[in-house]
Design an enzyme around this catalytic site. Structure first.
Site, PDB file in Angstrom:
ATOM      1  N   SER A 183      27.199  69.565   7.760  1.00 22.48           N
ATOM      2  CA  SER A 183      27.595  70.505   8.804  1.00 22.48           C
ATOM      3  C   SER A 183      26.887  71.844   8.596  1.00 22.48           C
ATOM      4  O   SER A 183      27.049  72.764   9.377  1.00 22.48           O
ATOM      5  CB  SER A 183      29.113  70.693   8.794  1.00 22.48           C
ATOM      6  OG  SER A 183      29.525  71.086   7.504  1.00 22.48           O
ATOM      7  N   HIS A 191      22.468  71.084  -5.549  1.00 18.81           N
ATOM      8  CA  HIS A 191      23.668  71.597  -6.213  1.00 18.81           C
ATOM      9  C   HIS A 191      23.944  70.908  -7.552  1.00 18.81           C
ATOM     10  O   HIS A 191      25.054  70.950  -8.063  1.00 18.81           O
ATOM     11  CB  HIS A 191      24.883  71.457  -5.284  1.00 18.81           C
ATOM     12  CG  HIS A 191      24.742  72.266  -4.028  1.00 18.81           C
ATOM     13  ND1 HIS A 191      25.440  71.984  -2.882  1.00 18.81           N
ATOM     14  CD2 HIS A 191      23.963  73.335  -3.744  1.00 18.81           C
ATOM     15  CE1 HIS A 191      25.101  72.868  -1.933  1.00 18.81           C
ATOM     16  NE2 HIS A 191      24.209  73.687  -2.441  1.00 18.81           N
TER      17      HIS A 191
END
Ligand SMILES: [Zn+2]
Length: 289
Positions: free
Chosen positions: A234, A131
């Site tokens: 997650s 990212h």
């Protein structure tokens, strides 16, 4: 750390799970995918972890940022305050353990969803920042990249004393903080020094796609690896989960060390819910060099 071998079906308990991850690492050639959970011990809270803030407020989207000056002013004002916390954060035991595992060949490559630069600070210079990274800024007009540190100096000069009046709440993983609108209105944004264009942090915003060549590079790293180990994520967003699915489809074992459940749990052969720093440090010792 358990030393005796565990039954295969017990690989989701803490001891058995750690043992399974240790065996995976001992086999070498493991690609690691890390997320915000790895940086919480460096003082950067997770959006979605136990203390996460995503429920209260969504991070700025790409669409909001490019739509106009107002969104950009809000982003840069908040980021200007939050940047200090990101800039002074240091790698923790988890980052150092990952680097130790890489240096000794047990980990073949590191892919991170984090934009805090802490893998690089720990010595993992070739960590793939899926990212992007907050320490770089890119001009949306001329595409020139520059150091955030330089922009920071310019923003300080343009907004003298702003940080002192801005009483920030907890900083978020993307360097964002909550600020009252009244304060944001007075903030002065800096343009690109080369062309006067719009500056954006060199990170992938929510609502923006990861550049295709970068995604392709990550798939190649997974293809070249023997197994995939997820640390502190997650796997809520597809940008990370797709590599878990890709590895699982190719029949490669997937292991996950994360506090709390993840969206990739059904693909995992081993699952450990423990604080990352201690668990990874233990794994560097038990798997030897
Ligand atoms: Zn420019």
């Amino acid at each position: 750390m358990p030393t005796q071998s565990m039954s295969h079906e017990a690989a989701d308990g803490t001891a058995a799970g750690l043992d399974a991850v240790a065996r995976l690492l001992a086999g070498r050639g493991v690609v690691v995918l890390t997320g915000a959970g790895l940086s919480t011990e460096s003082g950067i809270p997770d959006y979605r972890g136990p203390t996460g803030s995503l429920r209260h407020r969504l991070p700025m989207t790409y669409q909001e940022f490019v739509a106009g000056e107002e969104g950009r002013r809000r982003y840069w004002a908040r980021s200007h305050v939050g940047w200090r916390a990101i800039a002074r954060a240091e790698p923790n035991a988890g980052h150092r353990a990952v680097e130790e595992l890489r240096r000794t060949g047990r980990v073949s490559a590191v892919i991170t969803q984090n934009v805090d630069g802490l893998h690089r600070a720990a010595g993992t210079l070739d960590a793939v920042e899926l990212h992007g990274g907050l320490e770089r800024v890119i001009c949306l007009d001329c595409r020139r990249t520059s150091a955030r540190e330089d922009l920071d100096r310019r923003l300080v000069a343009l907004n003298h004393g702003f940080r002192d009046v801005a009483t920030a709440t907890a900083v978020k993983p993307d360097g964002d903080v909550e600020l009252p609108d009244s304060l944001v209105h007075g903030f002065r944004v800096a343009p690109c020094e080369a062309c006067g264009g719009v500056l954006k942090p060199d990170v992938v915003f929510f609502g923006e796609s990861v550049p295709k060549p970068r995604v392709q590079h990550c798939y190649e790293l997974v293809d070249a690896a023997r197994a995939l180990l997820v640390l502190g994520s997650s796997l809520t967003v597809m940008s990370g989960l797709r590599f878990v699915r890709h590895a699982a489809r190719a029949g490669k074992p997937v292991a996950i060390v994360n506090q709390g459940t993840t969206r990739g749990d059904s693909y995992a052969a081993a699952r450990v819910s423990l604080p990352l720093g201690a668990a990874l440090t233990a794994l560097t010792t038990v798997t030897g060099t």
